[in-house]
Enzyme design. Structure first.
Site, short mmCIF file in Angstrom:
data_model
loop_
_atom_site.label_atom_id
_atom_site.label_comp_id
_atom_site.label_asym_id
_atom_site.label_seq_id
_atom_site.Cartn_x
_atom_site.Cartn_y
_atom_site.Cartn_z
N ARG A 156 2.12 5.32 17.42
CA ARG A 156 0.68 5.59 17.44
C ARG A 156 0.02 4.96 18.67
O ARG A 156 -0.87 5.56 19.28
CB ARG A 156 0.03 5.07 16.15
CG ARG A 156 0.60 5.73 14.91
CD ARG A 156 -0.12 5.28 13.66
NE ARG A 156 0.69 5.51 12.47
CZ ARG A 156 0.25 5.37 11.23
NH1 ARG A 156 -1.00 5.00 11.02
NH2 ARG A 156 1.04 5.59 10.20
N VAL A 209 3.85 2.10 14.12
CA VAL A 209 2.79 1.48 14.90
C VAL A 209 2.99 1.73 16.39
O VAL A 209 2.06 2.13 17.11
CB VAL A 209 2.74 -0.04 14.63
CG1 VAL A 209 1.81 -0.74 15.61
CG2 VAL A 209 2.29 -0.31 13.20
N LYS A 233 0.83 -1.21 0.00
CA LYS A 233 0.00 0.00 0.00
C LYS A 233 0.87 1.27 0.00
O LYS A 233 0.35 2.36 -0.23
CB LYS A 233 -0.98 0.01 1.17
CG LYS A 233 -0.39 0.18 2.54
CD LYS A 233 -1.51 0.27 3.57
CE LYS A 233 -0.98 0.50 4.97
NZ LYS A 233 -2.07 0.64 5.96
N ASP A 234 2.19 1.12 0.23
CA ASP A 234 3.10 2.26 0.19
C ASP A 234 3.74 2.47 -1.18
O ASP A 234 4.45 3.45 -1.38
CB ASP A 234 4.24 2.08 1.21
CG ASP A 234 3.76 2.14 2.65
OD1 ASP A 234 2.73 2.79 2.90
OD2 ASP A 234 4.42 1.54 3.51
N CYS A 250 -1.67 9.41 -1.51
CA CYS A 250 -2.13 9.61 -0.13
C CYS A 250 -3.02 10.85 -0.01
O CYS A 250 -3.66 11.05 1.01
CB CYS A 250 -0.93 9.76 0.80
SG CYS A 250 0.02 8.25 1.02
N ARG A 255 0.69 10.56 13.21
CA ARG A 255 1.80 10.06 12.42
C ARG A 255 2.70 9.18 13.26
O ARG A 255 2.64 9.15 14.47
CB ARG A 255 2.64 11.24 11.87
CG ARG A 255 2.09 11.94 10.66
CD ARG A 255 2.04 11.11 9.40
NE ARG A 255 3.15 10.17 9.27
CZ ARG A 255 4.39 10.49 8.89
NH1 ARG A 255 4.70 11.74 8.62
NH2 ARG A 255 5.32 9.56 8.77
N SER A 299 -4.29 8.75 8.02
CA SER A 299 -4.80 8.32 6.72
C SER A 299 -6.00 9.15 6.30
O SER A 299 -7.02 9.19 7.01
CB SER A 299 -5.20 6.84 6.79
OG SER A 299 -6.04 6.49 5.71
N ARG A 345 -7.94 8.46 3.90
CA ARG A 345 -9.02 7.50 3.61
C ARG A 345 -9.78 7.17 4.89
O ARG A 345 -11.02 7.24 4.94
CB ARG A 345 -8.46 6.22 3.00
CG ARG A 345 -9.50 5.08 2.90
CD ARG A 345 -8.86 3.76 2.53
NE ARG A 345 -7.90 3.28 3.50
CZ ARG A 345 -8.20 2.56 4.58
NH1 ARG A 345 -9.46 2.27 4.87
NH2 ARG A 345 -7.25 2.15 5.40
N ARG A 346 -9.04 6.80 5.94
CA ARG A 346 -9.69 6.46 7.20
C ARG A 346 -10.44 7.65 7.77
O ARG A 346 -11.54 7.51 8.31
CB ARG A 346 -8.65 5.94 8.20
CG ARG A 346 -8.14 4.54 7.84
CD ARG A 346 -6.96 4.14 8.70
NE ARG A 346 -6.50 2.78 8.42
CZ ARG A 346 -5.26 2.36 8.57
NH1 ARG A 346 -4.33 3.21 9.03
NH2 ARG A 346 -4.93 1.11 8.29
#
Length: 314
Positions: A162, A159, A90-91, A249, A156, A136, A138-139
């Site tokens: 966040r 994982v 996805k990147d 993005c 940002r 994101s 999209r999210r």
């Protein structure tokens, strides 16, 4: 096929340095060891810091979106500093540099987004006006469509970063990819997976791809043992959809292809950043029609949305 690969004592795997990226590189190494009877000492994992890794406090859309996590790694491939690059698909930009190819996709992991919160089991259970952290777009758009009352703040970082921000109370909930959490052994942190009918995932979410030099026949033969054709079919369909939309993005775009009972099913959608307006479509066909299906679906949505739709994302 003639190989341009110089003689090296080790097979060099290029990756970003995050825990998730390293877990993916280690997974590739382990699978190659098992497939070819090689020792761990036959490989070298080379960490390459990308532009995306260096930008930690700003929204990536302002810097160009996709490609920020791959450019330096692709440069290393082109310069023969590594033999293969392991990517979260996805990147990866839909257009690769000349002479580089993506001939190998590992079997795809869970495609769903993961809802994580100590205050609610799912998005619908969050209190009115709660804060959702996500970087994101999209999210953000999909959350605002589901819950216009929620406040969305930028989140940002890797994982672990966040999750730390969530513990510090900067937000009441966040969304991450189920696939990444599972690969990190953190599946227990998932409050609930978000159904794809509620939030269509990012194009190629959950998929790992291996990028190599097109002329490197030796490495192509080596990684062929890891290739999953069903994943390739689905990801190729989704990336064709994204490419036709000229997606990055900066655009809220969801896309998911699945092979069920020998048939390829595709769903795609585009949204405004506030989630107020969205357009969606579906396709079904033979697996070898995936590329055409993705392109056709994108064209339908572009026509439905009109020429000014994505200008709202700038």
């Amino acid at each position: 096929m003639q190989s341009t690969r110089k003689a090296h004592t080790k097979i060099r795997i290029g990756t970003r340095g995050s825990k998730l990226a390293l877990a993916q590189a280690h997974e590739v190494r382990t699978k190659l060891m098992a497939a070819h009877g090689l020792e761990e000492s036959a490989f070298e994992i080379k960490v390459i810091k990308t532009t995306g890794d260096q930008i930690q406090d700003k929204n990536l859309s302002a810097f160009g979106g996709k490609g920020l996590f791959t450019k330096e790694i692709e440069d290393a491939l082109l310069n023969n500093d590594i033999d293969m690059a392991v990517h979260s698909m996805k990147d990866v930009a839909t257009k690769l540099p000349a002479s580089l190819v993506l001939p190998c996709y590992l079997t795809r992991e869970d495609v769903c987004d993961a809802f994580i919160s100590t205050k609610a089991k799912q998005i619908a259970d969050l209190p009115h006006g709660a804060v959702m952290g996500t970087s994101s777009i999209r999210r953000q758009a999909q959350v605002k469509r589901l819950r216009p009352d929620l406040k969305v703040v930028p989140f940002r970082g890797h994982v672990e970063t966040r999750l730390r921000k969530l513990r510090e109370g900067i937000a009441d909930a966040t969304l991450l990819a189920c696939a990444g959490l599972k690969r990190l052994g953190k599946a227990k942190l998932i409050s609930s997976p978000v159904c794809v009918n509620e939030m269509l995932p990012a194009v190629a979410q959950g998929a790992i791809g291996i990028e190599i030099r097109e002329a490197d026949g030796h490495i192509a033969e080596l990684i062929a043992a890891l290739h999953d054709e069903t994943t390739a079919t689905c990801v190729t369909t989704e990336r064709a959809f994204l490419a036709e939309l000229d997606g990055s993005c900066r655009m809220p775009i969801g896309g998911l292809a699945e092979v069920r009972n020998g048939r390829l099913h595709f769903r795609g959608e585009i949204l405004t950043p506030d989630g107020a307006i969205s357009y969606a479509t579906e396709r079904e066909g033979a697996p070898d029609e995936g590329l055409a299906m993705g392109v056709d679906a994108a064209r339908e949505l572009l026509e439905a949305a009109g020429p000014g739709f994505f200008c709202q994302v700038a």
